[in-house]
Design a protein around this motif. Structure first.
Motif, PDB file in Angstrom:
ATOM      1  N   GLY A 642      14.241   0.180   3.161  1.00 46.08           N
ATOM      2  CA  GLY A 642      14.285   0.717   1.658  1.00 46.08           C
ATOM      3  C   GLY A 642      13.086   0.698   0.644  1.00 46.08           C
ATOM      4  O   GLY A 642      12.894  -0.801   0.635  1.00 46.08           O
ATOM      5  N   SER A 643      12.510   1.499   0.197  1.00 39.60           N
ATOM      6  CA  SER A 643      11.422   1.283  -0.958  1.00 39.60           C
ATOM      7  C   SER A 643      11.749   1.504  -2.385  1.00 39.60           C
ATOM      8  O   SER A 643      11.016   1.890  -3.120  1.00 39.60           O
ATOM      9  N   GLY A 644      13.024   1.430  -2.561  1.00 37.09           N
ATOM     10  CA  GLY A 644      13.409   1.177  -3.986  1.00 37.09           C
ATOM     11  C   GLY A 644      13.079   0.010  -4.810  1.00 37.09           C
ATOM     12  O   GLY A 644      12.140  -0.806  -4.072  1.00 37.09           O
ATOM     13  N   MET A 649       9.981  -5.128  -4.559  1.00 36.38           N
ATOM     14  CA  MET A 649       9.727  -6.192  -5.330  1.00 36.38           C
ATOM     15  C   MET A 649       9.540  -7.346  -4.086  1.00 36.38           C
ATOM     16  O   MET A 649       8.958  -8.364  -4.152  1.00 36.38           O
ATOM     17  N   ALA A 650      10.561  -7.318  -3.041  1.00 35.33           N
ATOM     18  CA  ALA A 650      10.396  -8.172  -2.089  1.00 35.33           C
ATOM     19  C   ALA A 650       9.151  -8.174  -1.207  1.00 35.33           C
ATOM     20  O   ALA A 650       8.681  -9.204  -0.859  1.00 35.33           O
ATOM     21  N   GLY A 651       8.664  -6.996  -1.034  1.00 32.30           N
ATOM     22  CA  GLY A 651       7.490  -6.637  -0.293  1.00 32.30           C
ATOM     23  C   GLY A 651       6.335  -7.169  -1.083  1.00 32.30           C
ATOM     24  O   GLY A 651       5.466  -7.851  -0.430  1.00 32.30           O
ATOM     25  N   TRP A 652       6.207  -7.209  -2.197  1.00 31.56           N
ATOM     26  CA  TRP A 652       5.190  -7.654  -3.084  1.00 31.56           C
ATOM     27  C   TRP A 652       5.038  -9.027  -3.103  1.00 31.56           C
ATOM     28  O   TRP A 652       4.010  -9.614  -2.970  1.00 31.56           O
ATOM     29  N   GLU A 653       6.286  -9.620  -3.311  1.00 33.62           N
ATOM     30  CA  GLU A 653       6.412 -11.305  -3.455  1.00 33.62           C
ATOM     31  C   GLU A 653       5.912 -11.746  -1.835  1.00 33.62           C
ATOM     32  O   GLU A 653       5.217 -12.743  -1.997  1.00 33.62           O
ATOM     33  N   LEU A 654       6.346 -11.179  -0.901  1.00 34.45           N
ATOM     34  CA  LEU A 654       6.170 -11.651   0.599  1.00 34.45           C
ATOM     35  C   LEU A 654       4.610 -11.523   1.051  1.00 34.45           C
ATOM     36  O   LEU A 654       3.881 -12.394   1.576  1.00 34.45           O
ATOM     37  N   ALA A 655       4.172 -10.335   0.272  1.00 36.19           N
ATOM     38  CA  ALA A 655       2.588 -10.030   0.653  1.00 36.19           C
ATOM     39  C   ALA A 655       1.889 -10.924  -0.060  1.00 36.19           C
ATOM     40  O   ALA A 655       0.768 -11.424   0.501  1.00 36.19           O
ATOM     41  N   LYS A 656       2.036 -11.520  -1.076  1.00 35.11           N
ATOM     42  CA  LYS A 656       1.377 -12.378  -1.904  1.00 35.11           C
ATOM     43  C   LYS A 656       1.047 -13.847  -1.120  1.00 35.11           C
ATOM     44  O   LYS A 656       0.194 -14.403  -1.429  1.00 35.11           O
ATOM     45  N   GLN A 657       2.278 -13.976  -0.410  1.00 35.71           N
ATOM     46  CA  GLN A 657       1.994 -15.305   0.350  1.00 35.71           C
ATOM     47  C   GLN A 657       1.654 -15.250   1.623  1.00 35.71           C
ATOM     48  O   GLN A 657       1.345 -15.882   2.437  1.00 35.71           O
ATOM     49  N   GLY A 658       1.047 -13.783   2.383  1.00 38.44           N
ATOM     50  CA  GLY A 658       0.230 -13.694   3.245  1.00 38.44           C
ATOM     51  C   GLY A 658       1.272 -13.307   4.693  1.00 38.44           C
ATOM     52  O   GLY A 658       1.043 -13.174   5.596  1.00 38.44           O
ATOM     53  N   TYR A 659       2.605 -12.705   4.088  1.00 35.75           N
ATOM     54  CA  TYR A 659       3.492 -12.366   5.258  1.00 35.75           C
ATOM     55  C   TYR A 659       2.824 -10.699   5.644  1.00 35.75           C
ATOM     56  O   TYR A 659       2.219 -10.053   4.737  1.00 35.75           O
ATOM     57  N   PHE A 664      10.102   0.466   5.460  1.00 40.07           N
ATOM     58  CA  PHE A 664      10.724   1.543   6.147  1.00 40.07           C
ATOM     59  C   PHE A 664      11.569   2.459   5.162  1.00 40.07           C
ATOM     60  O   PHE A 664      12.454   1.984   4.563  1.00 40.07           O
ATOM     61  N   GLU A 665      11.102   3.590   4.973  1.00 34.08           N
ATOM     62  CA  GLU A 665      11.635   4.655   4.099  1.00 34.08           C
ATOM     63  C   GLU A 665      12.102   5.819   4.449  1.00 34.08           C
ATOM     64  O   GLU A 665      11.244   6.385   5.324  1.00 34.08           O
ATOM     65  N   ALA A 666      13.353   6.199   4.412  1.00 35.28           N
ATOM     66  CA  ALA A 666      13.735   7.376   5.170  1.00 35.28           C
ATOM     67  C   ALA A 666      13.351   8.720   4.696  1.00 35.28           C
ATOM     68  O   ALA A 666      13.290   9.677   5.277  1.00 35.28           O
ATOM     69  N   GLU A 667      13.215   8.685   3.250  1.00 34.84           N
ATOM     70  CA  GLU A 667      12.284   9.887   2.472  1.00 34.84           C
ATOM     71  C   GLU A 667      11.074   9.926   2.829  1.00 34.84           C
ATOM     72  O   GLU A 667      10.301   9.226   3.313  1.00 34.84           O
ATOM     73  N   ARG A 668      10.727  11.256   2.612  1.00 35.17           N
ATOM     74  CA  ARG A 668       9.126  11.577   2.766  1.00 35.17           C
ATOM     75  C   ARG A 668       8.152  10.760   1.619  1.00 35.17           C
ATOM     76  O   ARG A 668       6.871  10.854   1.821  1.00 35.17           O
ATOM     77  N   VAL A 669       9.003  10.427   0.538  1.00 33.60           N
ATOM     78  CA  VAL A 669       8.022   9.636  -0.481  1.00 33.60           C
ATOM     79  C   VAL A 669       8.528   8.175  -0.849  1.00 33.60           C
ATOM     80  O   VAL A 669       9.922   8.170  -0.472  1.00 33.60           O
ATOM     81  N   PRO A 670       7.732   7.296  -1.007  1.00 36.45           N
ATOM     82  CA  PRO A 670       8.432   5.694  -1.436  1.00 36.45           C
ATOM     83  C   PRO A 670       8.815   5.766  -2.873  1.00 36.45           C
ATOM     84  O   PRO A 670       8.634   6.691  -3.627  1.00 36.45           O
ATOM     85  N   GLY A 671       9.599   4.962  -2.925  1.00 32.40           N
ATOM     86  CA  GLY A 671      10.127   4.624  -4.413  1.00 32.40           C
ATOM     87  C   GLY A 671      11.695   4.619  -4.605  1.00 32.40           C
ATOM     88  O   GLY A 671      12.171   4.229  -5.400  1.00 32.40           O
ATOM     89  N   GLY A 672      12.420   5.242  -3.593  1.00 30.37           N
ATOM     90  CA  GLY A 672      13.893   5.153  -3.528  1.00 30.37           C
ATOM     91  C   GLY A 672      14.168   5.852  -4.704  1.00 30.37           C
ATOM     92  O   GLY A 672      13.666   6.987  -5.169  1.00 30.37           O
ATOM     93  N   MET A 673      15.241   5.594  -5.459  1.00 33.68           N
ATOM     94  CA  MET A 673      15.760   6.363  -6.660  1.00 33.68           C
ATOM     95  C   MET A 673      14.967   6.410  -7.750  1.00 33.68           C
ATOM     96  O   MET A 673      14.913   7.555  -8.421  1.00 33.68           O
ATOM     97  N   LEU A 674      13.945   5.540  -7.647  1.00 28.86           N
ATOM     98  CA  LEU A 674      12.683   5.470  -9.038  1.00 28.86           C
ATOM     99  C   LEU A 674      12.018   6.990  -8.648  1.00 28.86           C
ATOM    100  O   LEU A 674      11.550   7.538  -9.656  1.00 28.86           O
TER     101      LEU A 674
END
Length: 1023
Positions: A642-644, A649-659, A664-674
């Protein structure tokens, strides 16, 4: 000689509150203008006692028509005299207009504040000049003492008072007639009576106002009591800090003596009685009867053990009866009208009425007299207009500093002696302090306990030692140094002090602590464990309320201060410390920071969300976003479903630490409800995509068109090398209405409707649309349908203040001409040939209160009506779609079809799987989803690194210290919250252009300068 007749009587309130607002000057101005207009023989100006409606003072009631004027000033008087009293045209702009209404209410009896009151003790309120005995006599004054002296024996008087059920109005509510009987039957002469007018409770002014407004009612009650008891001398104990009450009581005593109503051989009956005023020095403990008697005797005002009780050994060791002012004021009407009349009012054990001074966070503060048994909610909402700024009601503290705090879940509680005690409070003398969501209950308990500590005489050990020790513990908790075991100790000490203290002060002093522990324990726990003050009040753990309240720890105080200095890049950097979506949040955040803004307590809150948006927008045309350095991947693979906002937020926080993060997003665009739930007029997609691109640049991979459970399973993710999974799939499934006909063609899902338009631009909609609901989804659906050319009506079963949608969105909806039918409930949809044609609705009325403190809407019988529509969009709530589990029942699922997690860590019951956002909480908001993503990222990092999951909580302190901007005197007086620029209405029709336009540079700086900089007042300094 006949009394002079006047065409009009102008009753000017002369109570303390109005006098402090220049009521006497207003009276002089009225008399001057009336004489100037030659109407001194037609119009009489009268100074009355307190009218009760203190919030609206200075007050004027025009008799005989009862026209009510409020908030008068001397400058308005010439216009008022000429228009109303000379030309006969009442002045609407000087009349009372209820909050949130546009039309004034001309007549006093039609104003909500007065409607539910029944006046007995305050029977002459606003009707007589308290300094003229003839006014009191004209209102049947002193007829009761005449009856008591000439037609009743002392025993018959006592019997009447007992049968009436009058109980003492100053504290525990002891039966008045029984107390009189004890004193009459006690051995020893002389006997004394005392009127206790000490009244030292913070915010209480019942007794003072009665003496100021109607001193003869107190004197007459005392005369009757003296006749019943057999006393010849009485004392009226009044605080010297109430000069108006003291002055008017002296005048009343002199007048009564002159008329032969005090002194020797009263009314020629051989009955002798006189009174003396004792001016107290202001010690709160002197409100306790034994301490008061010591003070009357000229000794130090300290309580003594009982027994013996004052009825046996009181003043100078003689039988003494003590009642408070309000009790004495009730006596005369009982003798005049009879016990049956009085006992017909109130409840079985609490008869008559009670006078309360209601202060605090209500819209209309003042003095009210209501029947015993009325509910708390009726007093707070029906009489006093509800809570200021339509905030949430939190509690009402009843009974003075020793009273308990009653929560919103008990708004239906009948106000009488027994019910209040059962709830942990007490009637006391009748002070009520209402609080809202911005009140800290730990701080409130601390305040009142500090008051009783300072006012305690220190004679007994429980008070002298116990209360200071309790206060030490409360101070620790307020400062974030408390421990959970302190709560048990607090409760034990409170119970013991109540049971062992010498007098009523000590017996009741722990009540605020006990009731806040009973009803608001979660706030104590928040202070102790999470170092959070939910109200943003306690300075030792709160740097500034706006920062403290932000779910993701945004230092609003710092970036607002930088904007005030014109340092826009630095202000945006502060946002990006914790927030990858500042432009998004600057548009759609529900801004809890603003609800706690201390500027909002005295004026409008700082426009924090719009300042966030300003610095985000300012960057784009001024060099653009700086390039982002991709963080090298040094840790394990992490999968996010889910890319809402939670997933991003979780992806950003983890990527900053080197993960190595893949979303994975079911729709054709990211952002979820946004992306597909929020229309472009609120959140332009280029703004959203720009911030998602920044997250990608950091190193987060986003795979769209990939549906978990369909294209790949959760188990597959682990088999592909992902070491941990975060589920953030939101809550996209719309709830059903549960009414007949909702499955016909023309009833459409709001989520699917918004998705179809926002992603495909192909949403189909009819011409007459009804949207059901009051949340942001309902508002978004309605405004989207309006832009597509439909005639739209929103149906909401509650009132506007209860709508969960953002206030700004509701305002814009109304501005766009979309109708909102409040207190309306759909009950059936009708179709012809399988297609929706109309909907049947019923009107709702507000009844009693639910546990949240809101009034329950109930159907109004016979109010059904029909609306012709071709489209119905029910947006009453959503729930998660758990189809991605694909039959996997290992994960615990709640009865609300949400995933169950440990709220501290966001960990599910399955090792390696975490979840957060709407899939766990149900429909929430962007910021709360981001908070869940942040917590989950921290927990996943600890899980993968083999660290303890235990979270460390610290007081909120800013990392940055920004010096304040000095304002010129001109700037300080001119600052006010600016109107948010918006797209003109004519440019919104048929388009999805962004409606809110944002601040200019100059407006942003000016608004940022309005910040009070409360972060500079905190005790902890920087992080």
């Amino acid at each position: 000689m006949k009394d002079k007749l006047y065409r009009l009587h102008l009753m000017v309130c002369g109570g303390t509150a109005c006098v402090s607002n220049h009521a006497f000057e207003i009276k002089e101005a009225l008399e001057k203008e009336i004489k100037k207009q030659g109407m001194e023989d037609e119009v009489l100006v009268v100074t009355t006692g307190c009218n009760g409606f203190c919030e609206a003072g200075p007050l004027l009631v025009v008799k005989p028509d009862n026209i009510f004027y409020n908030l008068l000033t001397v400058e308005k008087i010439p216009h008022l005299v000429e228009e109303h009293f000379l030309k006969g045209r009442p002045v609407k702009e000087l009349m009372y207009t209820p909050p949130a209404e546009k039309s004034p209410v001309p007549v006093l009896s039609d104003i909500g504040f007065f409607k539910k009151q029944i006046l007995i003790a305050l029977r002459n309120r606003g009707l007589i000049d308290p300094e003229k005995i003839d006014d009191y006599i004209a209102r049947d004054g002193y007829t009761s003492i005449a009856k008591a002296l000439t037609k009743m024996t002392p025993e018959e008087i006592i019997k009447e008072i007992k049968e009436a059920g009058l109980r003492g109005r100053g504290g525990a509510g002891f039966p008045t007639g029984l107390k009189w009987e004890f004193v009459r039957n006690a051995e020893g002469e002389p006997k004394y009576i005392i009127c206790n007018g000490d009244e030292g409770d913070p915010g209480a002014f019942m007794d003072r106002s009665i003496i100021e407004a109607d001193p003869h009612s107190v004197l007459e009650g005392m005369l009757i009591g003296a006749r019943a008891i057999g006393a010849k001398e009485g004392f009226i104990y009044i605080r010297n800090e109430y000069p108006l009450a003291v002055q008017r009581m002296y005048i009343a005593i002199d007048q009564a003596r002159e008329y032969g109503l005090l002194g020797k051989d009263i009314l020629g009956t051989g009955f002798d009685f006189d009174v003396k005023v004792i001016r107290g020095a202001g010690a709160f403990v002197c409100g306790e009867e034994t301490a008061l008697m010591a003070s009357v005797e000229g000794r130090l005002g300290e309580p003594r053990p009982r027994p013996p009780y004052p009825a046996q050994s009181g003043l100078w060791k003689k039988p003494t009866n003590i009642n408070n002012v309000e009790t004495w004021a009730n006596v005369s009407p009982i003798i005049n009208r009879g016990a049956n009349w009085y006992s017909s009012i109130g409840t079985e054990l609490s008869k008559g009425t009670k006078v309360f001074s209601v202060v605090g966070k209500v819209k209309d503060t003042g003095l009210v007299e209501v029947p015993m048994g009325i509910s708390l909610g009726e007093i707070i909402f029906d009489i006093c207009g509800g809570i200021l700024k339509d905030r949430k009601f939190k509690s009402v503290q009843i009974g003075g500093p020793s009273g308990g705090c009653i929560p919103s879940e008990l708004l239906n509680l009948p106000v009488d002696y027994e019910q209040l005690i059962k709830a942990g409070s007490m009637m006391g003398s009748g002070g009520m302090v209402a609080t809202d969501e911005n009140t800290c209950m730990v701080d409130m308990a601390h305040y009142f306990l500090a008051f009783t500590k300072d006012e305690s005489c220190g004679k007994c050990t429980p008070c002298r030692e116990g209360i200071p020790r309790m206060l030490e513990i409360l101070t620790k908790i307020k400062e974030g140094r408390g421990e959970l075991k302190d709560l048990d100790l607090l409760e034990d000490m409170a119970i013991n002090i109540k049971a062992t203290a010498l007098c009523g002060l000590g017996n009741t002093a722990p009540n605020p602590v006990l009731t806040t522990l009973r009803y608001f324990k979660d706030e104590y726990v928040a202070h102790i464990i999470y170092k959070k003050c939910p109200a943003g009040v306690c300075n030792d753990i709160v740097s500034s309320p706006c920062h403290h309240t932000c779910p993701i720890d945004t230092e609003a105080c710092s970036y607002v201060a930088l904007i005030a200095q014109g340092k826009f890049k630095e202000a945006l950097d502060v946002n990006r410390w914790v927030n990858p979506l500042p432009s998004v949040c600057g548009r759609v955040c529900h801004h809890p920071c603003e609800t706690r803004s201390r500027a909002g307590e005295i004026e409008e809150p700082i426009a924090i969300r719009h300042l966030k948006r300003f610095v985000s927008d300012y960057e784009r045309p001024n060099g653009g976003r700086p390039p982002i350095t991709r963080v090298p991947k040094k840790y394990e693979k992490v999968a996010i479903v889910g890319s809402g906002p939670a997933g991003l937020m979780a992806g950003w926080e983890l990527a900053k630490q080197g993960y190595d993060v893949t979303i994975f997003e079911a729709e054709r665009v990211p952002g979820g409800m946004l992306a597909w739930g929020i229309p472009e007029y609120r959140l332009p997609k280029d703004i959203l995509n720009s911030e998602i691109d920044a997250i990608k640049e950091l190193g987060v991979e986003i795979k769209t068109n990939t549906s978990i459970g369909k294209d790949i399973t959760l188990d597959d993710l682990f088999s592909k090398g992902y070491k941990v999974v975060f589920i953030a799939t939101g809550a996209p499934v719309n709830l059903k209405l549960g009414i007949l006909g909702e499955d016909v063609k023309g009833v459409i899902d709001p989520i699917e409707f918004l998705k179809e338009y926002n992603l495909e631009k192909e949403a189909k909609i009819g011409k007459k649309v009804a949207v059901i609901g009051g949340g942001n989804t309902a508002i978004d659906a309605a405004r989207t349908a309006w832009r597509l050319g439909a005639d739209v009506t929103i149906l909401y079963r509650r009132t506007r203040p209860e709508m969960p949608a953002n206030e700004e969105e509701i305002d814009e909806t109304i501005e766009e001409g979309i109708k909102i039918e409040f207190l309306t409930l759909p009950i059936e949809a009708y179709a012809e040939n399988g297609k929706l044609t109309k909907i049947k609705c019923t009107r709702m009325a507000l009844s009693d209160f639910d546990k949240s403190g809101r009034r329950r809407p109930v159907p109004v019988e016979g109010s059904d009506f029909e609306m012709e529509i071709d489209t119905l969009i029910p947006a009453i709530g959503q729930q998660p779609d758990l189809a991605f589990l694909n039959g996997n029942t290992k994960l615990n699922i709640s009865k609300w079809k949400t995933l169950e997690v440990d709220p501290e860590t966001m960990a599910t019951n399955v090792q390696g799987i975490f979840a957060g956002g709407d899939v766990v909480s149900g429909p929430a908001n962007v910021l709360e989803a981001m908070q869940a993503g942040k917590i989950a990222a921290e927990s996943m990092h600890k899980y993968l690194r083999g660290e303890s999951f235990v979270r460390e909580y610290k007081p909120t302190k800013p990392r940055l210290e920004v010096s304040p901007v000095e304002l010129t005197p001109e700037e300080a007086t001119e600052l006010e919250r600016p109107k948010i620029p918006s797209l003109p209405l004519e440019k919104r029709i048929g388009t999805f252009k962004e409606v809110e336009l944002g601040f200019s540079k100059d407006i942003a700086i000016k608004e940022a300068k309005r910040c009070l900089r409360c972060d500079l007042e905190s005790k902890g300094g920087k992080k």
